[in-house]
Enzyme design. Structure first.
Site, PDB file in Angstrom:
ATOM      1  N   ILE A  91     -10.839  29.524  10.030  1.00 29.43           N
ATOM      2  CA  ILE A  91      -9.587  29.195   9.346  1.00 29.43           C
ATOM      3  C   ILE A  91      -8.559  28.633  10.319  1.00 29.43           C
ATOM      4  O   ILE A  91      -7.924  27.611  10.063  1.00 29.43           O
ATOM      5  CB  ILE A  91      -9.025  30.446   8.628  1.00 29.43           C
ATOM      6  CG1 ILE A  91     -10.021  30.947   7.582  1.00 29.43           C
ATOM      7  CG2 ILE A  91      -7.693  30.138   7.976  1.00 29.43           C
ATOM      8  CD1 ILE A  91      -9.582  32.239   6.905  1.00 29.43           C
TER       9      ILE A  91
ATOM     10  N   ASP B  72       6.532  38.905  15.985  1.00 32.95           N
ATOM     11  CA  ASP B  72       6.167  37.489  15.931  1.00 32.95           C
ATOM     12  C   ASP B  72       6.412  36.935  14.528  1.00 32.95           C
ATOM     13  O   ASP B  72       5.522  36.357  13.909  1.00 32.95           O
ATOM     14  CB  ASP B  72       4.701  37.314  16.338  1.00 32.95           C
ATOM     15  CG  ASP B  72       4.383  35.855  16.710  1.00 32.95           C
ATOM     16  OD1 ASP B  72       5.345  35.079  16.903  1.00 32.95           O
ATOM     17  OD2 ASP B  72       3.203  35.502  16.818  1.00 32.95           O
TER      18      ASP B  72
END
Length: 692
Positions: A20, A137
């Protein structure tokens, strides 16, 4: 290039189907969980992280923490494992797009859409913060937009595991969204995620990031030393509330931000409801396409080397490494000083130029940057100079200043006197709340009025105080409050009544549970036989269903014992047909055993044995009948000429009855005749002996 993991089975469970994406710490694959037959996202760590034992231990603990976080706006962690060749994390697979894909397509979003997406993201962050997790993040790449319309935030726990690794001082994040305290090494908490979320909101509203640079360290430096501008500066016309929200989230001082996701979520939803439709659907007419994110949208890894330096490695430039090293008075970039004013490169550029305006011997690139920097500095200085007046138009007047000073003193004295009155004898004075329980509302209100207190009323249930009477006050009696603070009179509504549930034909356990849920108690439990209600179910209840009772009032139950038992009729010795009829008339079931037995006493065809033979059994129970086959036929031996005692003993052992007819007194004791003297005879029949 081909990926060696494709079409392989990881840990004998996860079949890797396709790749992916690749990130700063791992590669993400689409895999199938062969055990549960479902699609999952398989995140495989890079070998240099998987080889760190200390990191793997922390990674496992953080994965377990993230797995406990179950929230509709957070991508779930399903599994984690380590094999001989790799370390992996299994997450919920969310087919769809990322927020980055949407921004690349639309450039900027309307405030309505931006706030809706932020609502889901911040809701997920709030749940994580309450569970003690910090994301570290937050960026558009980690916001997944499912095909079903769900919005989820991904990658909880992984950044924390890298950050707290035992043998590195690694800091993982994306420089475009990195909080200042993460750059300076001050540590991260929930407010660091809030900063990143604020940067992301800025980008959604304006289409660009607030800080950009040619290398990641320039962006990180801007986060530490520059304030995020208001979004309306880049996109004029945005609502002022949006500017305030972004600036609140991106304050350089963590103390100036919302404490966590929950605090931000409340303000975010307030702004969404307070803005007008025009403000929510704002679009800057004729504005050029927003700048697409550049280098700063990739995850950046900052590691502290053994020498104390901090490496900045951008995924966008995997071979470019920059080092930040702290000294006593500066931080260096590739060995060049980095101070609060700027940094100096190999060309001698220090961010400002020389005091006399001359340039040192510079490379062409450094010269262009220096000229651009000086031009901006001269513009700022000219702007500041234009705001300074050359001549004072109104020179000061000492007498006027004296009058103003006296007026100010008078106002201060008056304010102090007013404050003294207000807090001493006026509405701000402290008073003790009087005791007014078990009095009428009028009497209680009059008593509070005497103390200068205002009140409102609120009805409550009470088991003791009569309806309409005052139960107490809120705040409670004897507490001291200011006169301007309101007091609530708690007025009794009488005891709270609870409706009795209908528990007829429920099991006793279920009935107890329903009664407890209704606020009542189970009373006496008795048992009775019932032909209609199965055993163990409630046959009757007192009080009946729907009656209104006070809390804890007992409800008596009668539980069925099933049908009453019946007396077993005695049918031994009766014919089979008659025995079956008598048993069925008693409400029982008759079963005839296929095997028959011999019986000396019971004629053939009659009942020899019944089980049970008597007593009480449950209605509908079974009685087993064993039919007699009559007496057993036995071979009759002849004892003529033998002693009578021997003949009697042996014949009785064979089951016969013996009759002795003595002739002449049976002097010799010898059997002279026997009837019958051979053949067979029914067991128990009579053998006649004639003895002389």
């Amino acid at each position: 290039m081909s990926d060696p993991l494709l079409e392989t089975l990881v840990d004998n469970r996860y079949l890797v189907r396709s790749r992916i994406a690749r990130g700063g710490m791992s590669t993400v694959y689409l895999a199938t969980d062969t055990r549960l037959d479902r699609d999952v996202a398989l995140k495989v760590l890079y070998p240099h992280l998987a080889a760190d034992r200390g990191f793997l231990d922390r990674f496992e603990r953080e994965a377990k923490s993230a797995a406990r976080l179950s929230h509709p706006h957070v991508v779930g962690v399903l599994d984690q494992g380590v094999t001989d060749s790799l370390s992996y994390l299994v997450m919920e697979y969310v087919p769809g797009r990322t927020l980055r894909d949407v921004l690349n397509e639309r450039h900027r979003l309307s405030p309505r859409l931006a706030l809706a997406m932020m609502d889901a993201v911040v809701d997920g962050l709030a749940a994580a913060h309450e569970a003690g997790l910090v994301h570290r993040d937050v960026k558009p790449e980690n916001v997944l937009l499912a095909s079903s319309g769900a919005i989820k935030i991904a990658d909880f726990g992984l950044a924390r595991a890298v950050t707290t690794s035992t043998n590195t001082g690694t800091l993982v994040g994306t420089v475009a969204y990195l909080a200042p305290e993460l750059v300076t090494g001050a540590g991260a908490d929930a407010r660091s995620d809030i900063y990143s979320a604020g940067i992301m909101l800025y980008e959604m509203l304006t289409g660009s990031q607030p800080f950009t640079g040619e290398v990641p360290i320039q962006v990180a430096f801007a986060h530490v030393h520059s304030s995020v501008p208001a979004p309306s500066a880049a996109c004029p016309g945005l609502a002022e509330d949006l500017d305030e929200l972004v600036l609140w989230c991106t304050s350089q001082d963590p103390e100036g931000r919302p404490v966590d996701g929950r605090a931000l979520l409340g303000e975010l939803r307030h702004i969404r409801t307070s803005l007008t439709d025009e403000q929510l659907d704002f679009h800057a007419p004729g504005s050029p396409p927003a700048q697409r994110p550049g280098q700063g949208d990739r995850t950046t890894v900052m590691t502290q080397t053994p020498s104390g330096a901090t490496e900045v490695i951008s995924q966008a430039q995997p071979n470019a490494t920059e080092v930040l090293q702290r000294t006593d008075n500066a931080t260096t970039v590739l060995g060049h000083p980095l101070t609060a004013e700027g940094y100096q490169d190999d060309d001698g550029y220090d961010g400002h130029g020389d005091d006399d305006g001359d340039y040192p011997e510079l490379s062409p690139r450094a010269g262009r940057r220096l000229a651009k920097k000086d031009f901006k500095a001269s513009q700022k200085e000219a702007s500041r100079a234009a705001q300074r007046p050359e001549v004072s138009l109104r020179p000061g007047r000492p007498r006027r200043r004296g009058v103003l000073l006296a007026l100010l003193v008078t106002l201060l004295v008056a304010a102090a006197a007013f404050a003294g009155w207000f807090f001493g004898a006026g509405p701000g004075a402290l008073v003790s709340i009087p005791e007014v329980s078990n009095t009428s509302v009028e009497a209680a209100g009059s008593r509070l009025g005497e103390e200068g207190l205002r009140y409102t009323t609120s009805e409550v249930y009470d088991e003791v105080i009569s309806a309409g009477m005052v139960v107490g006050t809120d705040p409670a009696a004897a507490q001291q409050i200011r006169r301007f603070q309101p007091v609530t009179l708690l007025v009794s509504r009488g005891p709270e009544l609870f409706s009795v549930p209908n528990v007829i034909q429920r099991s006793l356990e279920d009935a107890r549970e329903k009664i407890t849920e209704a606020g009542l108690a189970t009373g006496t439990v008795t048992e009775e036989f019932s032909e209609d209600v199965p055993a163990g179910q409630v046959l009757a209840q007192v009080p009946a269903a729907d009656a209104d009772l006070r809390r804890g009032t007992p409800v008596d139950l009668t539980v069925s014992k099933g049908p009453a038992p019946v007396e077993v009729p005695v049918v031994a010795g009766k014919t089979e047909q008659e025995a079956v009829r008598l048993i069925q008339e008693a409400g029982l079931s008759a079963t005839v055993s296929p095997e028959r037995i011999n019986s000396v006493d019971v004629p053939k065809g009659s009942v020899a044995v019944q089980t049970p033979s008597s007593g009480l059994v449950e209605r509908g129970g079974t009685v087993t009948l064993t039919i007699s086959d009559g007496p057993r036929m036995v071979q009759v031996p002849s004892y003529v000429g033998k002693q009578a005692d021997t003949a009697r003993e042996e014949l009785e052992r064979l089951g016969f009855r013996v009759e002795v007819n003595e002739i002449l007194g049976g002097f010799f004791g010898t059997v002279r005749a026997q009837d019958p003297a051979g053949g067979t005879a029914p067991e128990g029949s009579v053998i006649k002996l004639t003895v002389v």
